[in-house]
Write a protein that holds these residues in place. Sequence first.
Motif, mmCIF file in Angstrom:
data_model
loop_
_atom_site.group_PDB
_atom_site.id
_atom_site.type_symbol
_atom_site.label_atom_id
_atom_site.label_comp_id
_atom_site.label_asym_id
_atom_site.label_seq_id
_atom_site.Cartn_x
_atom_site.Cartn_y
_atom_site.Cartn_z
ATOM 1 N N PHE A 84 -8.085 3.568 17.728
ATOM 2 C CA PHE A 84 -6.812 4.273 17.875
ATOM 3 C C PHE A 84 -5.650 3.469 17.295
ATOM 4 O O PHE A 84 -4.705 4.048 16.758
ATOM 5 N N GLN A 85 -5.732 2.158 17.379
ATOM 6 C CA GLN A 85 -4.697 1.328 16.758
ATOM 7 C C GLN A 85 -4.750 1.502 15.239
ATOM 8 O O GLN A 85 -3.708 1.592 14.585
ATOM 9 N N ASP B 178 -1.446 4.162 12.201
ATOM 10 C CA ASP B 178 -0.657 3.900 10.999
ATOM 11 C C ASP B 178 -0.886 4.987 9.943
ATOM 12 O O ASP B 178 -2.036 5.305 9.625
ATOM 13 N N PRO B 179 0.193 5.546 9.377
ATOM 14 C CA PRO B 179 0.026 6.634 8.402
ATOM 15 C C PRO B 179 -0.684 6.199 7.114
ATOM 16 O O PRO B 179 -1.411 6.999 6.524
ATOM 17 N N THR B 180 -0.493 4.956 6.694
ATOM 18 C CA THR B 180 -1.189 4.475 5.495
ATOM 19 C C THR B 180 -2.688 4.454 5.740
ATOM 20 O O THR B 180 -3.473 4.920 4.906
ATOM 21 N N ARG B 181 -3.093 3.939 6.883
ATOM 22 C CA ARG B 181 -4.520 3.872 7.196
ATOM 23 C C ARG B 181 -5.118 5.272 7.357
ATOM 24 O O ARG B 181 -6.243 5.535 6.920
ATOM 25 N N ARG B 182 -4.358 6.187 7.955
ATOM 26 C CA ARG B 182 -4.860 7.564 8.075
ATOM 27 C C ARG B 182 -5.029 8.193 6.699
ATOM 28 O O ARG B 182 -6.011 8.901 6.442
ATOM 29 N N ALA B 183 -4.101 7.927 5.795
ATOM 30 C CA ALA B 183 -4.205 8.462 4.431
ATOM 31 C C ALA B 183 -5.428 7.892 3.717
ATOM 32 O O ALA B 183 -6.131 8.617 2.997
ATOM 33 N N VAL B 184 -5.692 6.609 3.911
ATOM 34 C CA VAL B 184 -6.879 5.991 3.312
ATOM 35 C C VAL B 184 -8.139 6.660 3.850
ATOM 36 O O VAL B 184 -9.052 7.000 3.090
#
Length: 111
Positions: free
Chosen positions: A12-13, A17-23
Amino acid sequence: MEKHPEQLNGIFQALADPTRRAVLSRLGKGPASISDLAKPFDMALPSFMKHIHFLEESGLIRTHKEGRVRTCALEKKPFAVVESWLSAQRALWEARTDRLEQFVTTLSNKE
């Protein structure tokens, strides 16, 4: 008691983050090199690599290096852990709302 609480915390951590979700969204289409993953982001490669390392440490992705190219791919197992936890939470809240509905209906019928 929660199964895999430390793993869930890391996942969940990582997802926060939006960058990590985009990746992760991009990797949902298939494996990709670090350079391909970094292209859409306006940040230095060392900063981007921190996100990759975070995702790898959380277990959401795996990387492998072939020559000079490091490729990332999704790991499915952690997503199953999240799905299991979310299903349990959904069942808990649905049971609570069902009891609330029953309570309200009982009150309405008494009036």
